[in-house]
Write a protein that holds these residues in place. Structure first.
Motif, PDB file in Angstrom:
ATOM      1  N   ALA A  32       0.791  -1.073  -0.041  1.00  0.00           N
ATOM      2  CA  ALA A  32      -0.062  -0.007  -0.020  1.00  0.00           C
ATOM      3  C   ALA A  32       1.037   1.323   0.052  1.00  0.00           C
ATOM      4  CB  ALA A  32      -0.908  -0.027   1.158  1.00  0.00           C
ATOM      5  N   LYS A  65      -9.486  -5.396   2.316  1.00  0.00           N
ATOM      6  CA  LYS A  65      -9.030  -4.827   3.619  1.00  0.00           C
ATOM      7  C   LYS A  65      -7.749  -5.571   4.072  1.00  0.00           C
ATOM      8  CE  LYS A  65     -13.823  -3.584   5.088  1.00  0.00           C
ATOM      9  NZ  LYS A  65     -14.698  -3.561   6.238  1.00  0.00           N
ATOM     10  N   LEU A 107      -0.965   6.877   4.557  1.00  0.00           N
ATOM     11  CA  LEU A 107      -1.379   6.406   3.185  1.00  0.00           C
ATOM     12  C   LEU A 107      -2.510   7.547   2.740  1.00  0.00           C
ATOM     13  CD1 LEU A 107      -1.416   2.667   3.598  1.00  0.00           C
ATOM     14  CD2 LEU A 107       0.154   3.931   2.428  1.00  0.00           C
ATOM     15  N   ARG A 152      -5.453   8.819   0.238  1.00  0.00           N
ATOM     16  CA  ARG A 152      -6.504   8.304  -0.725  1.00  0.00           C
ATOM     17  C   ARG A 152      -5.696   7.960  -1.929  1.00  0.00           C
ATOM     18  NH1 ARG A 152     -10.880   9.628  -3.528  1.00  0.00           N
ATOM     19  NH2 ARG A 152     -12.807   8.340  -3.287  1.00  0.00           N
ATOM     20  N   GLY A 158      -2.521  -0.041  -4.184  1.00  0.00           N
ATOM     21  CA  GLY A 158      -2.480  -1.017  -3.140  1.00  0.00           C
ATOM     22  C   GLY A 158      -2.788  -2.417  -3.918  1.00  0.00           C
ATOM     23  N   VAL A 192      -5.825   2.743  -2.268  1.00  0.00           N
ATOM     24  CA  VAL A 192      -6.571   3.197  -0.907  1.00  0.00           C
ATOM     25  C   VAL A 192      -7.795   4.214  -1.260  1.00  0.00           C
ATOM     26  CG1 VAL A 192      -6.181   4.165   1.333  1.00  0.00           C
ATOM     27  CG2 VAL A 192      -4.367   2.991   0.018  1.00  0.00           C
ATOM     28  N   GLU A 206      -8.255   7.556   3.170  1.00  0.00           N
ATOM     29  CA  GLU A 206      -6.914   7.848   3.812  1.00  0.00           C
ATOM     30  C   GLU A 206      -6.715   7.180   5.117  1.00  0.00           C
ATOM     31  OE1 GLU A 206      -4.572  11.943   5.434  1.00  0.00           O
ATOM     32  OE2 GLU A 206      -6.686  11.974   4.611  1.00  0.00           O
ATOM     33  N   TYR A 207      -5.407   6.728   5.324  1.00  0.00           N
ATOM     34  CA  TYR A 207      -5.162   5.951   6.434  1.00  0.00           C
ATOM     35  C   TYR A 207      -4.025   6.559   7.306  1.00  0.00           C
ATOM     36  CZ  TYR A 207      -3.145   2.234   9.643  1.00  0.00           C
ATOM     37  OH  TYR A 207      -2.556   1.609  10.558  1.00  0.00           O
ATOM     38  N   GLU A 210      -7.084  -0.830   9.984  1.00  0.00           N
ATOM     39  CA  GLU A 210      -7.006  -1.303   8.590  1.00  0.00           C
ATOM     40  C   GLU A 210      -7.220  -0.470   7.659  1.00  0.00           C
ATOM     41  OE1 GLU A 210     -11.017  -3.442   9.088  1.00  0.00           O
ATOM     42  OE2 GLU A 210     -12.063  -1.739   7.929  1.00  0.00           O
ATOM     43  N   VAL A 211      -6.659  -0.941   6.410  1.00  0.00           N
ATOM     44  CA  VAL A 211      -6.643  -0.211   5.293  1.00  0.00           C
ATOM     45  C   VAL A 211      -7.687  -0.691   4.309  1.00  0.00           C
ATOM     46  CG1 VAL A 211      -5.302   0.763   3.189  1.00  0.00           C
ATOM     47  CG2 VAL A 211      -4.168   0.408   5.489  1.00  0.00           C
ATOM     48  N   ASN A 212      -8.607   0.248   3.768  1.00  0.00           N
ATOM     49  CA  ASN A 212      -9.554  -0.040   3.033  1.00  0.00           C
ATOM     50  C   ASN A 212      -9.031   0.158   1.383  1.00  0.00           C
ATOM     51  OD1 ASN A 212     -11.926  -0.763   4.611  1.00  0.00           O
ATOM     52  ND2 ASN A 212     -11.482   1.304   5.580  1.00  0.00           N
TER      53      ASN A 212
END
Length: 251
Positions: free
Chosen positions: A15, A40, A53, A55, A59, A77, A80-81, A89-91
């Motif tokens: 990611a 995810k 991360l 948006r 990934g 992504v 935003e993470y 979790e990263v979507n």
């Protein structure tokens, strides 16, 4: 007949500029009934990296065996993470994310569905596509006003009276076409089928990690309840609480 030993599955995820092969759990969803795939990447409690991360950062997730990994998901992504916000979790969403955010505002003259869809994709910066080879009559005029590419494709389908699927697979956009399949994999009772059940008119096959099976593929079944080739409707891959990878194939 070529045989793949499904033991000791491996997983890796990327990611943005980060790579992960430990401390993660994943969930990947791909179905004919949905025009986009999603995934995810979850970080376990012991491993929540201090990363950020944005948006639309790229990934991907790979799964496989013996060091040979297949890409089971690619995209971006979706949200935003920031690891500092106690999010674990990263979507991710596939390339449809780009089509949902690209706006079309044009009037098309003397054109076919394929010409219009090709234009839409190029506007979104995408060039890998496989569109139906069937010929359609040209339409004299079709205005598209402030629609996302996804909405515009639905407008095209309606204008020509079509109900055809469109989706991404392996980074390629398909419209009324299916991904090429070089191998038909066999799932056999007592060999690589963990469980097989039927509910609501759909079969659910549970197996170990099977990253090489995609929706719209054909699989071969050898089982007392059902045998022969079947078309895949949905594939869901997850890691369970024990860290084991499971793939659920619906047909």
């Amino acid at each position: 007949m070529e045989t793949t030993e499904l033991y000791y599955p491996q997983i890796a995820a990327q990611a943005g500029g980060y790579s992960f092969d430990k401390g993660i759990e994943v969930e990947i969803y791909s179905a004919k009934s949905s025009y986009f795939d999603w995934a995810k990447i979850r970080f376990t409690e012991q491993f929540r990296p201090k990363i950020a991360l944005p948006r639309k950062a790229p990934g991907s997730i790979q799964m496989g065996y013996n060091g040979s990994l297949d890409e089971v998901f690619s995209g971006f992504v979706a949200k935003e993470y920031d690891g500092g916000a106690y999010i674990n979790e990263v979507n991710l969403k596939d390339e449809m994310l780009l089509l949902e955010e690209t706006i079309i505002n044009d009037t098309f003259l003397n054109t076919t569905p394929q010409e219009m869809i090709s234009f839409f994709l190029s506007k979104a910066g995408l060039s890998k596509m496989k569109l139906a080879s069937k010929g359609y009559p040209k339409r004299k005029m079709l205005p598209i006003r402030e629609q996302s590419v996804v909405q515009a494709i639905n407008t095209v389908n309606a204008a020509w009276g079509l109900k055809v699927p469109f989706f991404f697979s392996g980074g390629t956009f398909y419209w009324d076409e299916k991904p090429e399949q070089s191998k038909v994999y066999t799932f056999e009772h007592g060999v690589n089928i963990i469980n097989l059940t039927r509910a609501g008119g759909v079969w659910e096959l549970e197996t170990v990690s099977a990253p090489f099976v995609k929706h719209s593929h054909k699989i071969n079944l050898i089982h007392p309840q059902i045998s022969g080739e079947q078309e895949v409707l949905k594939v869901v891959s997850t890691t369970n609480d024990s860290g084991f990878i499971r793939t659920y194939i619906y047909f």
